[in-house]
Design a protein around this motif. Structure first.
Motif, PDB file in Angstrom:
ATOM      1  N   MET A 133      51.386  36.909  55.986  1.00  9.97           N
ATOM      2  CA  MET A 133      51.436  35.947  54.893  1.00  9.97           C
ATOM      3  C   MET A 133      51.679  36.726  53.610  1.00  9.97           C
ATOM      4  SD  MET A 133      51.149  32.653  54.390  1.00  9.97           S
ATOM      5  CE  MET A 133      50.169  31.981  55.708  1.00  9.97           C
ATOM      6  N   PHE A 134      52.817  36.473  52.970  1.00 13.39           N
ATOM      7  CA  PHE A 134      53.105  37.061  51.672  1.00 13.39           C
ATOM      8  C   PHE A 134      52.606  36.103  50.599  1.00 13.39           C
ATOM      9  CE2 PHE A 134      56.970  39.915  52.887  1.00 13.39           C
ATOM     10  CZ  PHE A 134      56.160  40.656  53.713  1.00 13.39           C
ATOM     11  N   HIS A 135      52.386  36.613  49.396  1.00 14.45           N
ATOM     12  CA  HIS A 135      51.820  35.810  48.309  1.00 14.45           C
ATOM     13  C   HIS A 135      52.623  36.024  47.031  1.00 14.45           C
ATOM     14  CE1 HIS A 135      48.303  35.553  50.952  1.00 14.45           C
ATOM     15  NE2 HIS A 135      48.366  36.862  51.047  1.00 14.45           N
ATOM     16  N   THR A 136      52.656  34.985  46.206  1.00 15.98           N
ATOM     17  CA  THR A 136      53.198  35.088  44.858  1.00 15.98           C
ATOM     18  C   THR A 136      52.083  34.702  43.897  1.00 15.98           C
ATOM     19  OG1 THR A 136      55.401  34.492  45.639  1.00 15.98           O
ATOM     20  CG2 THR A 136      54.986  34.296  43.270  1.00 15.98           C
ATOM     21  N   ILE A 137      51.701  35.629  43.057  1.00 13.88           N
ATOM     22  CA  ILE A 137      50.604  35.404  42.107  1.00 13.88           C
ATOM     23  C   ILE A 137      51.149  34.596  40.934  1.00 13.88           C
ATOM     24  CG2 ILE A 137      48.922  36.527  40.601  1.00 13.88           C
ATOM     25  CD1 ILE A 137      49.240  38.987  42.544  1.00 13.88           C
ATOM     26  N   THR A 138      50.487  33.478  40.646  1.00 14.19           N
ATOM     27  CA  THR A 138      50.946  32.606  39.565  1.00 14.19           C
ATOM     28  C   THR A 138      50.034  32.665  38.338  1.00 14.19           C
ATOM     29  OG1 THR A 138      49.776  30.738  40.562  1.00 14.19           O
ATOM     30  CG2 THR A 138      52.098  31.033  41.151  1.00 14.19           C
ATOM     31  N   GLY A 139      48.832  33.209  38.491  1.00 14.09           N
ATOM     32  CA  GLY A 139      47.927  33.308  37.352  1.00 14.09           C
ATOM     33  C   GLY A 139      46.691  34.113  37.697  1.00 14.09           C
ATOM     34  N   VAL A 140      46.050  34.666  36.680  1.00 17.22           N
ATOM     35  CA  VAL A 140      44.809  35.412  36.867  1.00 17.22           C
ATOM     36  C   VAL A 140      43.955  35.248  35.610  1.00 17.22           C
ATOM     37  CG1 VAL A 140      45.743  37.609  36.006  1.00 17.22           C
ATOM     38  CG2 VAL A 140      43.798  37.623  37.577  1.00 17.22           C
ATOM     39  N   SER A 141      42.650  35.122  35.822  1.00 14.69           N
ATOM     40  CA  SER A 141      41.716  35.034  34.695  1.00 14.69           C
ATOM     41  C   SER A 141      40.402  35.687  35.111  1.00 14.69           C
ATOM     42  CB  SER A 141      41.483  33.577  34.287  1.00 14.69           C
ATOM     43  OG  SER A 141      40.893  32.867  35.363  1.00 14.69           O
ATOM     44  N   SER A 142      39.603  36.054  34.126  1.00 15.56           N
ATOM     45  CA  SER A 142      38.318  36.680  34.433  1.00 15.56           C
ATOM     46  C   SER A 142      37.327  36.424  33.317  1.00 15.56           C
ATOM     47  CB  SER A 142      38.484  38.196  34.621  1.00 15.56           C
ATOM     48  OG  SER A 142      38.734  38.826  33.388  1.00 15.56           O
ATOM     49  N   THR A 143      36.050  36.576  33.665  1.00 18.10           N
ATOM     50  CA  THR A 143      35.017  36.639  32.636  1.00 18.10           C
ATOM     51  C   THR A 143      35.087  38.049  32.059  1.00 18.10           C
ATOM     52  OG1 THR A 143      33.370  37.274  34.290  1.00 18.10           O
ATOM     53  CG2 THR A 143      33.565  34.916  33.775  1.00 18.10           C
ATOM     54  N   ASN A 144      34.429  38.279  30.940  1.00 17.39           N
ATOM     55  CA  ASN A 144      34.603  39.556  30.247  1.00 17.39           C
ATOM     56  C   ASN A 144      33.290  40.250  29.929  1.00 17.39           C
ATOM     57  OD1 ASN A 144      37.110  37.670  29.049  1.00 17.39           O
ATOM     58  ND2 ASN A 144      37.636  39.681  29.822  1.00 17.39           N
ATOM     59  N   HIS A 145      32.480  40.479  30.945  1.00 20.77           N
ATOM     60  CA  HIS A 145      31.247  41.241  30.745  1.00 20.77           C
ATOM     61  C   HIS A 145      31.544  42.736  30.875  1.00 20.77           C
ATOM     62  CE1 HIS A 145      29.082  37.470  30.782  1.00 20.77           C
ATOM     63  NE2 HIS A 145      29.720  37.161  31.902  1.00 20.77           N
ATOM     64  N   ALA A 146      32.174  43.142  31.972  1.00 18.00           N
ATOM     65  CA  ALA A 146      32.591  44.536  32.172  1.00 18.00           C
ATOM     66  C   ALA A 146      34.097  44.679  32.062  1.00 18.00           C
ATOM     67  CB  ALA A 146      32.123  45.041  33.525  1.00 18.00           C
ATOM     68  N   ILE A 147      34.813  43.632  32.419  1.00 13.63           N
ATOM     69  CA  ILE A 147      36.278  43.658  32.389  1.00 13.63           C
ATOM     70  C   ILE A 147      36.768  43.322  30.990  1.00 13.63           C
ATOM     71  CG2 ILE A 147      38.371  42.549  33.265  1.00 13.63           C
ATOM     72  CD1 ILE A 147      36.915  42.097  35.907  1.00 13.63           C
ATOM     73  N   GLU A 148      37.599  44.199  30.448  1.00 14.83           N
ATOM     74  CA  GLU A 148      38.211  43.926  29.151  1.00 14.83           C
ATOM     75  C   GLU A 148      39.427  43.038  29.321  1.00 14.83           C
ATOM     76  OE1 GLU A 148      40.488  46.599  25.896  1.00 14.83           O
ATOM     77  OE2 GLU A 148      38.427  47.190  26.359  1.00 14.83           O
ATOM     78  N   SER A 149      40.275  43.360  30.325  1.00 15.10           N
ATOM     79  CA  SER A 149      41.455  42.535  30.575  1.00 15.10           C
ATOM     80  C   SER A 149      41.956  42.772  31.996  1.00 15.10           C
ATOM     81  CB  SER A 149      42.577  42.841  29.576  1.00 15.10           C
ATOM     82  OG  SER A 149      43.086  44.147  29.798  1.00 15.10           O
ATOM     83  N   ILE A 150      42.640  41.767  32.506  1.00 10.68           N
ATOM     84  CA  ILE A 150      43.349  41.883  33.779  1.00 10.68           C
ATOM     85  C   ILE A 150      44.666  41.145  33.611  1.00 10.68           C
ATOM     86  CG2 ILE A 150      42.141  39.893  34.779  1.00 10.68           C
ATOM     87  CD1 ILE A 150      42.432  41.342  37.526  1.00 10.68           C
ATOM     88  N   GLU A 151      45.748  41.795  34.013  1.00 13.57           N
ATOM     89  CA  GLU A 151      47.063  41.176  33.856  1.00 13.57           C
ATOM     90  C   GLU A 151      47.899  41.400  35.113  1.00 13.57           C
ATOM     91  OE1 GLU A 151      49.815  44.120  31.381  1.00 13.57           O
ATOM     92  OE2 GLU A 151      47.972  43.625  30.297  1.00 13.57           O
ATOM     93  N   ILE A 152      48.856  40.518  35.301  1.00 12.00           N
ATOM     94  CA  ILE A 152      49.752  40.603  36.444  1.00 12.00           C
ATOM     95  C   ILE A 152      50.850  41.618  36.121  1.00 12.00           C
ATOM     96  CG2 ILE A 152      51.369  39.349  37.914  1.00 12.00           C
ATOM     97  CD1 ILE A 152      49.775  36.769  37.169  1.00 12.00           C
ATOM     98  N   ASN A 153      50.973  42.615  36.964  1.00 11.41           N
ATOM     99  CA  ASN A 153      51.997  43.642  36.815  1.00 11.41           C
ATOM    100  C   ASN A 153      53.182  43.378  37.743  1.00 11.41           C
ATOM    101  OD1 ASN A 153      52.994  46.217  35.852  1.00 11.41           O
ATOM    102  ND2 ASN A 153      52.428  47.056  37.841  1.00 11.41           N
ATOM    103  N   ASN A 154      52.893  42.860  38.928  1.00  8.45           N
ATOM    104  CA  ASN A 154      53.911  42.541  39.932  1.00  8.45           C
ATOM    105  C   ASN A 154      53.418  41.305  40.678  1.00  8.45           C
ATOM    106  OD1 ASN A 154      55.804  42.466  41.983  1.00  8.45           O
ATOM    107  ND2 ASN A 154      54.960  44.231  43.067  1.00  8.45           N
ATOM    108  N   PRO A 155      54.040  40.162  40.527  1.00  8.51           N
ATOM    109  CA  PRO A 155      53.511  38.931  41.121  1.00  8.51           C
ATOM    110  C   PRO A 155      53.693  38.834  42.635  1.00  8.51           C
ATOM    111  CG  PRO A 155      55.564  38.472  40.009  1.00  8.51           C
ATOM    112  CD  PRO A 155      55.232  39.901  39.717  1.00  8.51           C
ATOM    113  N   ASN A 156      54.493  39.716  43.228  1.00  7.55           N
ATOM    114  CA  ASN A 156      54.779  39.617  44.661  1.00  7.55           C
ATOM    115  C   ASN A 156      53.868  40.538  45.469  1.00  7.55           C
ATOM    116  OD1 ASN A 156      56.997  37.854  44.172  1.00  7.55           O
ATOM    117  ND2 ASN A 156      58.153  39.640  43.510  1.00  7.55           N
ATOM    118  N   VAL A 157      53.143  39.942  46.419  1.00  6.70           N
ATOM    119  CA  VAL A 157      52.263  40.712  47.298  1.00  6.70           C
ATOM    120  C   VAL A 157      52.896  40.699  48.682  1.00  6.70           C
ATOM    121  CG1 VAL A 157      49.934  40.964  48.206  1.00  6.70           C
ATOM    122  CG2 VAL A 157      50.274  39.957  45.944  1.00  6.70           C
TER     123      VAL A 157
END
Length: 159
Positions: free
Chosen positions: A117-141
Motif C-alpha cells: 500500500m503506497f500513500h500520498t500525504i495530504t496534510g500534517v499537524s501537531s501539538t507544540n510541547h516538544a515539537i517546534e514544527s513538522i512539515e511535508i518534505n515528500n508527500p509520496n510514501v
C-alpha cells in the motif's frame, strides 16, 4: 534435428524471459522523519506510539536516543494516522500528538510479489510541547527511502 534444437532454444528463451520477476527485496512501506534544527540529533529519549483499532496502544519507536532520523509504518485503511510522541529529557517529559492525513493506493507489481500500500500525504499537524514544527518534505510514501517524507524540528530547550 535442426528444427528440434531451434524449438528447444526458443522455448528456453521464452521460459527464461517469463521467469524473471522484479519483486522488491524490501516491500515494507515506511514514512521517514528527518530531524532538523539545533536539536538534531535529539539528545532526549524519543518514544512514538499509536492507538490501534482495538483501543490498545502500539509502540512504534521505543526509547530511541541520539536519533537524527527514523522510519515509521503507516496504516493501510485509515485516512488519518495519529501518533503520540513522548520526549523524555533529564528533567522533563513532553508529549505531542501528530496527525497525518493521507490517501492510500494499492500497489501491485506481480502475482508473485506481495501486495503493498503506497500513500500520498495530504496534510500534517501537531501539538507544540516538544515539537517546534513538522512539515511535508515528500508527500509520496513508497519503497523509495532516499528522501524523507517529513522534516521534524524539536524545540531547542529540551534537555
Amino acid at each position: 534435428m535442426q528444427k528440434v534444437t531451434a524449438l528447444l532454444l526458443i522455448g528456453c528463451a521464452v521460459l527464461a524471459a517469463c521467469s524473471t520477476v522484479d519483486c522488491p527485496l524490501n516491500n515494507t512501506v515506511m514514512a521517514t522523519y528527518k530531524l532538523t534544527g539545533t536539536a538534531a540529533p535529539l539528545s532526549a529519549t524519543l518514544t512514538v506510539s499509536t492507538a490501534r483499532p482495538d483501543g490498545n496502544d502500539s509502540v512504534l519507536l521505543n526509547q530511541a536516543q541520539q536519533v537524527d532520523s527514523f522510519s515509521l509504518p503507516m496504516s493501510y485503511s485509515h485516512p488519518e494516522d495519529v501518533l503520540y510522541f513522548e520526549v523524555r529529557g533529564t528533567t522533563q517529559t513532553l508529549k505531542d500528538t501528530v496527525r497525518i492525513q493521507k490517501t492510500d493506493s494499492p500497489h501491485f507489481e506481480s502475482v508473485d510479489c506481495s501486495p503493498a500500500m503506497f500513500h500520498t500525504i495530504t496534510g500534517v499537524s501537531s501539538t507544540n510541547h516538544a515539537i517546534e514544527s513538522i512539515e511535508i518534505n515528500n508527500p509520496n510514501v513508497s519503497y523509495d527511502t532516499s528522501k524523507a517524507q517529513f522534516l521534524l524540528t524539536f524545540k531547542s530547550n529540551i534537555n
